[in-house]
Write a protein that holds these residues in place. Structure first.
Motif, PDB file in Angstrom:
ATOM      1  N   GLN A  60       0.649  -1.266  -0.114  1.00  0.00           N
ATOM      2  CA  GLN A  60       0.461   0.438  -0.259  1.00  0.00           C
ATOM      3  C   GLN A  60       0.959   0.985   0.063  1.00  0.00           C
ATOM      4  N   THR A  61       2.075   1.006   0.791  1.00  0.00           N
ATOM      5  CA  THR A  61       2.782   2.520   0.749  1.00  0.00           C
ATOM      6  C   THR A  61       4.166   2.652   0.725  1.00  0.00           C
ATOM      7  N   ILE A  62       5.087   4.051   0.961  1.00  0.00           N
ATOM      8  CA  ILE A  62       6.419   3.583   0.169  1.00  0.00           C
ATOM      9  C   ILE A  62       6.607   3.138   1.439  1.00  0.00           C
ATOM     10  N   GLU A  63       6.215   3.387   2.975  1.00  0.00           N
ATOM     11  CA  GLU A  63       7.508   3.326   4.293  1.00  0.00           C
ATOM     12  C   GLU A  63       7.162   1.831   4.220  1.00  0.00           C
ATOM     13  N   GLN A  64       5.968   0.966   3.546  1.00  0.00           N
ATOM     14  CA  GLN A  64       6.112  -0.658   3.726  1.00  0.00           C
ATOM     15  C   GLN A  64       6.725  -0.954   2.965  1.00  0.00           C
ATOM     16  N   ALA A  65       6.702  -0.918   1.628  1.00  0.00           N
ATOM     17  CA  ALA A  65       8.018  -1.127   0.833  1.00  0.00           C
ATOM     18  C   ALA A  65       9.045  -0.953   0.970  1.00  0.00           C
ATOM     19  N   ASN A  66       9.945   0.051   2.203  1.00  0.00           N
ATOM     20  CA  ASN A  66      10.670   0.324   2.027  1.00  0.00           C
ATOM     21  C   ASN A  66      11.338  -0.498   2.846  1.00  0.00           C
ATOM     22  N   GLN A  67      10.340  -0.928   4.272  1.00  0.00           N
ATOM     23  CA  GLN A  67      10.374  -1.850   4.547  1.00  0.00           C
ATOM     24  C   GLN A  67      10.714  -3.413   4.723  1.00  0.00           C
ATOM     25  N   ILE A  68      10.380  -3.362   3.641  1.00  0.00           N
ATOM     26  CA  ILE A  68      10.065  -5.152   2.399  1.00  0.00           C
ATOM     27  C   ILE A  68      11.357  -5.226   2.187  1.00  0.00           C
ATOM     28  N   LYS A  69      11.678  -3.982   1.502  1.00  0.00           N
ATOM     29  CA  LYS A  69      12.732  -3.535   0.818  1.00  0.00           C
ATOM     30  C   LYS A  69      14.444  -4.004   2.002  1.00  0.00           C
ATOM     31  N   LEU A 133       8.712  -3.881  -5.759  1.00  0.00           N
ATOM     32  CA  LEU A 133       7.907  -3.898  -4.868  1.00  0.00           C
ATOM     33  C   LEU A 133       6.544  -3.158  -4.453  1.00  0.00           C
ATOM     34  N   HIS A 134       7.053  -1.848  -5.963  1.00  0.00           N
ATOM     35  CA  HIS A 134       6.437  -0.987  -6.168  1.00  0.00           C
ATOM     36  C   HIS A 134       6.860   0.028  -6.963  1.00  0.00           C
TER      37      HIS A 134
END
Length: 148
Positions: A60-69, A133-134
């Protein structure tokens, strides 16, 4: 030809998008591989259902994508495969192999369609793959291919 995408297709669109493509591309590639369905007036109802499913599954969000990254880049991926004497593989390492190896190494579950390889991996050694991821975030994954 107008089609409705059922999966994300790189360079074309995301699931639920209605796009116009050449007839041969739709008939010979997208539709047989279940990446798309033909557009019809009744198919418009399917578009909303596909979009709702996409929203549930996508990051959903860039923050979530960065966490998974961060999780992906911290994982040491080691892939054992059959190879010959000179270090050349029998076949090649696929995106599905990489997605499975990431999960086996303790990383997050990754869809094989999001794994991008610059060139086919056909030799033993260290390689790199990218995971989208995004639309704005991609993770670099280091892969060590070893003989089984």
């Amino acid at each position: 030809m107008k089609i409705i995408l059922t999966h994300e297709v790189s360079g074309l669109g995301a699931a639920g998008d209605v796009v116009d493509v050449k007839d041969g591309y739709a008939r010979n590639y997208l539709i047989p591989r279940k990446f798309a369905i033909r557009w019809t007036k009744g198919g418009e109802k399917d578009v909303e259902q596909i979009r709702r499913a996409r929203k549930i599954h996508e990051i959903q969000t860039i923050e979530q994508a960065n966490q998974i990254k961060g999780q992906l880049e911290a994982v040491k991926v080691r892939l054992a495969t059959r190879s010959g004497d000179a270090g050349r593989l029998f076949g090649a390492v696929t995106a599905a192999d990489i997605a499975t190896a990431i999960e086996a190494a303790g990383g997050p579950k990754v869809d094989k369609r999001r794994v991008e390889l610059g060139a086919p991996i056909k030799v033993l050694g260290a390689h790199e793959a990218s995971v989208r991821l995004h639309p704005e975030v991609a993770a670099k994954v280091s892969i060590e291919v070893v003989a089984a």
